[in-house]
Design a protein around this motif. Structure first.
Motif, short mmCIF file in Angstrom:
data_model
loop_
_atom_site.label_atom_id
_atom_site.label_comp_id
_atom_site.label_asym_id
_atom_site.label_seq_id
_atom_site.Cartn_x
_atom_site.Cartn_y
_atom_site.Cartn_z
N TYR A 70 8.00 -3.41 0.51
CA TYR A 70 8.44 -3.15 1.88
C TYR A 70 7.28 -3.18 2.87
CZ TYR A 70 6.84 1.75 1.73
OH TYR A 70 6.09 2.89 1.67
N ASP A 104 2.33 -5.35 3.25
CA ASP A 104 3.41 -4.89 2.37
C ASP A 104 2.89 -3.94 1.30
OD1 ASP A 104 5.34 -6.26 3.67
OD2 ASP A 104 5.29 -8.01 2.35
N LYS A 109 9.81 3.45 -1.03
CA LYS A 109 9.75 3.64 0.42
C LYS A 109 10.26 5.03 0.83
CE LYS A 109 11.51 1.43 4.61
NZ LYS A 109 12.91 1.39 5.00
#
Lengths: 220, 122
Positions: A70, A104, A109
């Protein structure tokens, strides 16, 4: 367990919300005030339940990590957006710095956000004047996330205990600063589970600094 | 825009809550206390979307989700899961079973409809 605890809270928080919005008819100012208090307490109970469920799972070794690739910067922006209003309410400056080298990340997350939100929330809670800031730096294959505040700080005698569950409640600070007393022990356990660590430095009446180091999960 | 919404939820307080909230925004709300009853109602009334609880008596929400996705009359009807499971992995499980959205209970009456509309747009 989670389901049983949250189902009744859904109707408590939901109906207070509906009444507060005036969807079931107008309320007088005193009714609004009391219902607002009930809503805050319900929200506090929810936070407590969530934290207790987390710590129970961590202690039982049932805690799972879900890793994905992410955008770290975007995630910090989301955190900034959600916490800025809290800082503004107290007249505090909020500063967010993310090293341009960080792009990234391959990690969990939600859990990293949980750690950062917890630490920044604490910073806001325990700071009456000045600032709370987050600095994220890339060091090799790790990200160092530093949450610094200009708040009340932690006494040397307390610093070794702050990652223990319910410490805040033990010291009685919780009456001044509503919290669950579980946030920091959860942060510590999460950091460990994500392959990193968390450290603290603090000076009484000057401020605190929490340093979380986590692997980016990406290999060069 | 006003929707025709089917809520499948076995807890009567929570059902009343969601129904009241959605009706106060002008939507038409149909309700079912079990999944099987919900599927029948969905087939006969063709709602714009379904709000589905997971913890249901007899046939649970995951199975209902699968049944709807295999149903000729319903496979196109968006389904948004509204659940208090909220354990790590539940969201992923619902989404891979074909849900169009996932909302954790307790719901926030201030943002509930907005969350739903965002899922419907995606």
């Amino acid at each position: 367990m989670s389901h049983e605890l949250r189902t009744p809270l859904n109707s408590i928080i939901g109906f207070t919300g509906i009444l507060l919005r005036g969807l079931a008819g107008p309320l007088n100012p005193e009714q609004l005030k009391q219902l607002g208090m009930a809503k805050n307490s319900a929200q506090h109970l929810l936070a407590l339940i969530n934290d207790v469920l987390d710590i129970t799972k961590i202690e039982a070794g049932e805690f799972e990590i879900f890793k994905n690739k992410y955008d770290f910067r975007k995630s910090v922006e989301f955190i900034a957006e959600s916490l800025n209003p809290l800082a503004q309410k107290k007249g505090l400056a909020m500063l967010f710095n993310v090293d341009p080298a960080i792009t990234d990340v391959y990690s969990d997350k939600r859990r990293i956000e949980q750690i950062l939100i917890n630490l920044i929330n604490n910073g806001i809670k325990f700071t009456d004047k000045g600032y709370v800031k987050l600095d994220c730096t890339l060091i090799g294959n790790d990200i160092e996330m530093k949450v610094t505040d200009s708040g009340i700080g932690i006494a040397p005698a307390d610093i070794e205990h702050i990652f223990k569950p319910f410490r805040q409640i033990d010291t009685g600070i919780s009456r001044l600063h509503e919290g669950t007393g579980l946030g920091l022990s959860i942060c510590k356990a999460l950091a460990k589970k994500l392959g990193g660590e968390i450290m603290v430095e603090s000076n009484k009446n000057i401020g605190s600094k929490f340093i979380v180091t986590l692997p980016t999960g990406l290999k060069d | 825009m006003h929707y025709k919404i089917l809520i499948i939820e076995d807890n009567e307080q929570n059902l009343y809550l969601a129904k009241f909230l959605l009706e106060s925004y002008g939507h038409v709300v149909l309700t079912a206390l079990t999944g099987i009853e919900g599927i029948k109602l969905a087939e006969s009334s063709q709602p714009d979307f379904i709000l589905l609880d997971i913890q249901l008596p007899e046939v649970n929400g995951y199975e209902i989700l699968e049944k709807c996705k295999k149903n000729k009359q319903l496979f196109n009807t968006p389904i948004i899961v509204v659940t208090s499971y909220a354990m790590a992995g539940d969201r992923e499980r619902c989404m891979s079973a074909g849900a169009n959205g996932y909302i954790e209970k307790p719901i926030n009456p201030d943002t509930f409809m907005q969350q739903i509309e965002e899922f419907l747009l995606n």
